[in-house]
Design an enzyme around this catalytic site. Sequence first.
Site, PDB file in Angstrom:
ATOM      1  N   ARG A 115     -43.830  24.346   6.973  1.00  0.00           N
ATOM      2  CA  ARG A 115     -42.759  24.098   8.056  1.00  0.00           C
ATOM      3  C   ARG A 115     -41.747  24.242   7.130  1.00  0.00           C
ATOM      4  NH1 ARG A 115     -41.771  17.381   7.349  1.00  0.00           N
ATOM      5  NH2 ARG A 115     -41.641  17.148   5.268  1.00  0.00           N
ATOM      6  N   THR A 169       0.788  -1.288  -0.094  1.00  0.00           N
ATOM      7  CA  THR A 169       0.010   0.011  -0.029  1.00  0.00           C
ATOM      8  C   THR A 169       0.916   1.087  -0.045  1.00  0.00           C
ATOM      9  OG1 THR A 169      -0.268   0.212   2.511  1.00  0.00           O
ATOM     10  CG2 THR A 169      -1.777  -1.359   1.364  1.00  0.00           C
TER      11      THR A 169
END
Lengths: 307, 307, 307, 307
Positions: free
Chosen positions: C180, C54
């Site tokens: 709302r 990696t």
Amino acid sequence: MLGQNQYGKAECRVVKVSREGATHHLKDLNVSVALSGDMTDVHREGSNANVLPTDTVNNTVFAFAQERGIASAEQFGIHLARHFVTSQEAITRARVRIEEYAWQRIETSDDASRFVGADAVRHSFVRAGQEVRTAQVSYDGRGWEVISGLSGLTVLNSTNSEFWGYAKDRYTTLKEAYDRVLATDVHARWRYRWASDGEPVPRWDTAYERTRTHLLQAFAETYSLSLQQTLFQMGARVIDNRQEVDEIRLSLPNKHHFLVDLEPFGLTNASADGAVYYAADRPYGLIEATVLREGATQAIPTDLTSP
Amino acid sequence: MLGQNQYGKAECRVVKVSREGATHHLKDLNVSVALSGDMTDVHREGSNANVLPTDTVNNTVFAFAQERGIASAEQFGIHLARHFVTSQEAITRARVRIEEYAWQRIETSDDASRFVGADAVRHSFVRAGQEVRTAQVSYDGRGWEVISGLSGLTVLNSTNSEFWGYAKDRYTTLKEAYDRVLATDVHARWRYRWASDGEPVPRWDTAYERTRTHLLQAFAETYSLSLQQTLFQMGARVIDNRQEVDEIRLSLPNKHHFLVDLEPFGLTNASADGAVYYAADRPYGLIEATVLREGATQAIPTDLTSP
Amino acid sequence: MLGQNQYGKAECRVVKVSREGATHHLKDLNVSVALSGDMTDVHREGSNANVLPTDTVNNTVFAFAQERGIASAEQFGIHLARHFVTSQEAITRARVRIEEYAWQRIETSDDASRFVGADAVRHSFVRAGQEVRTAQVSYDGRGWEVISGLSGLTVLNSTNSEFWGYAKDRYTTLKEAYDRVLATDVHARWRYRWASDGEPVPRWDTAYERTRTHLLQAFAETYSLSLQQTLFQMGARVIDNRQEVDEIRLSLPNKHHFLVDLEPFGLTNASADGAVYYAADRPYGLIEATVLREGATQAIPTDLTSP
Amino acid sequence: MLGQNQYGKAECRVVKVSREGATHHLKDLNVSVALSGDMTDVHREGSNANVLPTDTVNNTVFAFAQERGIASAEQFGIHLARHFVTSQEAITRARVRIEEYAWQRIETSDDASRFVGADAVRHSFVRAGQEVRTAQVSYDGRGWEVISGLSGLTVLNSTNSEFWGYAKDRYTTLKEAYDRVLATDVHARWRYRWASDGEPVPRWDTAYERTRTHLLQAFAETYSLSLQQTLFQMGARVIDNRQEVDEIRLSLPNKHHFLVDLEPFGLTNASADGAVYYAADRPYGLIEATVLREGATQAIPTDLTSP
């Protein structure tokens, strides 16, 4: 022995919508109130006679948002701080801390009228997402202290930054840099001179916007030999240009961007050509300082802006 | 005008493994160093002659971990603070902040020998995960100030907590509670009396463990009429039992657990029977206070433990 | 038995500066690479013969940033994915996930020339701070899948939202709402039709900007009877207007803003007048759905956008 | 075209106290419910006739905690999932995700009776703080899928880890390691074989505790040549020992601890003697794989455990 103590409600998340016909305005605050006073009995014996519940503090924040509106974070803090100190005999000092989140209008499409029967929508917002604006208002029944600021404004210069000529000891391995990336998250707190009701009140929003701009411009326009120098230029630019500000404290993490060594892959990676950097997380340099107006007394606590 | 300033490296993540044969020991620290001194030139002119690079600070942390080991967070901080103040003429004050993360050994299985050829594995750890231990060591070349503490120790009493008899005003709607849940995240910082090299040095790890235990026990064993009372009992228990500690500051968020109203569903939900609570996030009460030994001077800054 | 597996380097933080004379450009990415292929031996026996480290993956990200530049997140992901699959025999599939952080230029002051000897500074940036742009590129040696998106774009309508006529059961207490606040954090992922090297490649940056704009405009311009309806309008607007997009998935938390009950204080608090809301944290509604082009096959995983 | 969709309430923070005389018990959950079914109308036209409000979902979580208690996270999820699917005709599938936070009793002091009039306090708890336990229960009216797991269990081996013999290419610079630190945050999800009401139900708490122990022990007792090998050993240990588990997926970040180069300071820093490491944040390796029982079908989604 009981020493300094304070209590209150933290993180009241109040949003106020104001309507001018179809045009709406938004204020979005996170309000924390700390109260001090005659609180010996509650600590020693659990007698709550002098304790206004923190739930009441929360209610007050919401009620004041409706009754008095939110002209600015600072003005809202002043209303609240005055209220607690003047209405509760046991409470002799109030400190109101506010975070404000900025919102921008969403620009509606050319076809807006097709969808909503109006040329533009004036009630839709997208959160600005950059820095958080902060205000801290303290009141003891006589005088005021207002410390405003901002947190998390991330800036970067991709050149005009050097670092060399530093002290060296046995543990020094750093190479001198003549063209580096300089990046930081600006955490700033500035104290207004305004201290009593008789004095003219600063225009809080203007002062905020101008101070923010000066910080950004001073960062961009300083050829930097060290982050300390940049910090001082940022602070001085504010003190020089904003007469209402007596003191500013800056906490600037040095968000290191390291030039990646690409030589093993036969690649050159030199700043002068444009280069590739690794943005490191930890550790980071951390530069903190206060810049003061001549004659002013330092009052912003060192730990207020410290991580 | 330049005011208070400091600089250094923050969040050096140093892990030290010590080996006694197959038995390993682990110290896991996050070290932040802030240095102050004769720093006018670097702020005003960008001259770095007095500036030991923060990269060197980082190197020093790792080198000291190897050269001197990490006996405790406090002792490690003392080594570092002394080093910077005594080795760099321009530096007159050092403050070392350390977070320590605790690890426990993993208990190995009965079959360990089958897997690793030994009855037990003595090099495997699982992070404890509860509170973070903190230490702050400050040194100015003459005297020491050591403030230790912990953050994020979450505790809850499911009974023995009441809240009533409080002040009421126009905005008060809270109902009195005679049996409530009391929960908090303990943030504590305590200052040791130890201040100069001539005095006997506290046993840092023992002091930490005992102080932590007293805080937990006082929380559990206080019948609480308010969180302030519990806080004071926690602080007083430490001051009464640990002679090396002169002052302690506690910051206790009231992590509200609200009894859910289940009446609309034909259900009773009463504390006395065991009940269902809603664990709220924000807003929260916040109770902060210092408890001092008689004759001691308050020195822990109010903002050190504030969120 | 070994099932699906993948490995790689996550969160490579690469920053690329490009220079055109005094004008600099910035790309700021967080790159994660996951590789799959013939990996049985490493899982079963610890043989790493097929495992490209990696660390090498990380090196490759930085080297490619220099060698090939970063035209866009998607194009950079294509370069990387192709490289790993075509250069390592054991690797048969690569998935590159990228987050991109946007930066804006700092507007310099009228006095810039006094400070830096130029009318404007073209190397200073402030991070935009709104949404994070995302790209996911998958390649198996034959075909491509590109899923782009954005996370954390917070929007709010202060009117034109209702919620009523819903199903009710024994546990329903909610009151119907006719006006709302509707607020959400937009998390969107859209899949491009482009799937093989022979097909014309989308203009990634244009596609991103336009899709983002459509999402904002559809949110603003929908009169909403439920968040599901708003979500569908947002998705449909993208599918209708961007031919290169075959599928979009939206995950929209309903960031509840509750009208505060101010009646106990003798105050009215009605949406129609402009009102005060409490911005709640948890719990929150969560609405998730995929909108597809007619004939397209659903491919964006349900869990990709789930919190 | 509308594709997969689901909606519900996320992060209902329910705490249940049970009392056996003075001995209290605590369950602390974070419950998220996602419902699917006949939801075309609400997306296309905003008709909520089939939509049970998410507020009702929240109410149901609290009511069920009282009515049925919380025997375990899994059992509570089963009650909820069954309820929504069987009681609402339009809802054909429910997925309940639960996070559980563990608490331990606070050990009271020898003097407890002096403070509380009892030898021990049995209502005081401290949060355990290590991993979060997770459970996901899915039900479609016919069959069940239960995927349990844990997140954030941080482990470290200070020896018995090597990494060498890997593939190399032009971008490989990593040096082989024969004695390194191996650390990871364990994120695991395992699927129980149990799938229908007729089959005997696993003992959820026992299964959790044993699986957790096997994961820890396999991590400690594996001499590791790569993190993939360790992962496979962890998964295989669970599959071999817990018959009720058919499949497990692990996502293991490689939390790199780099040996610090202390040579420039004339210091040796060798693993064999005990050494000093730098605990890096980003980038990190990320190893993910599923381990299956022979004959089982892979069902845990790849993206469920991915960051």
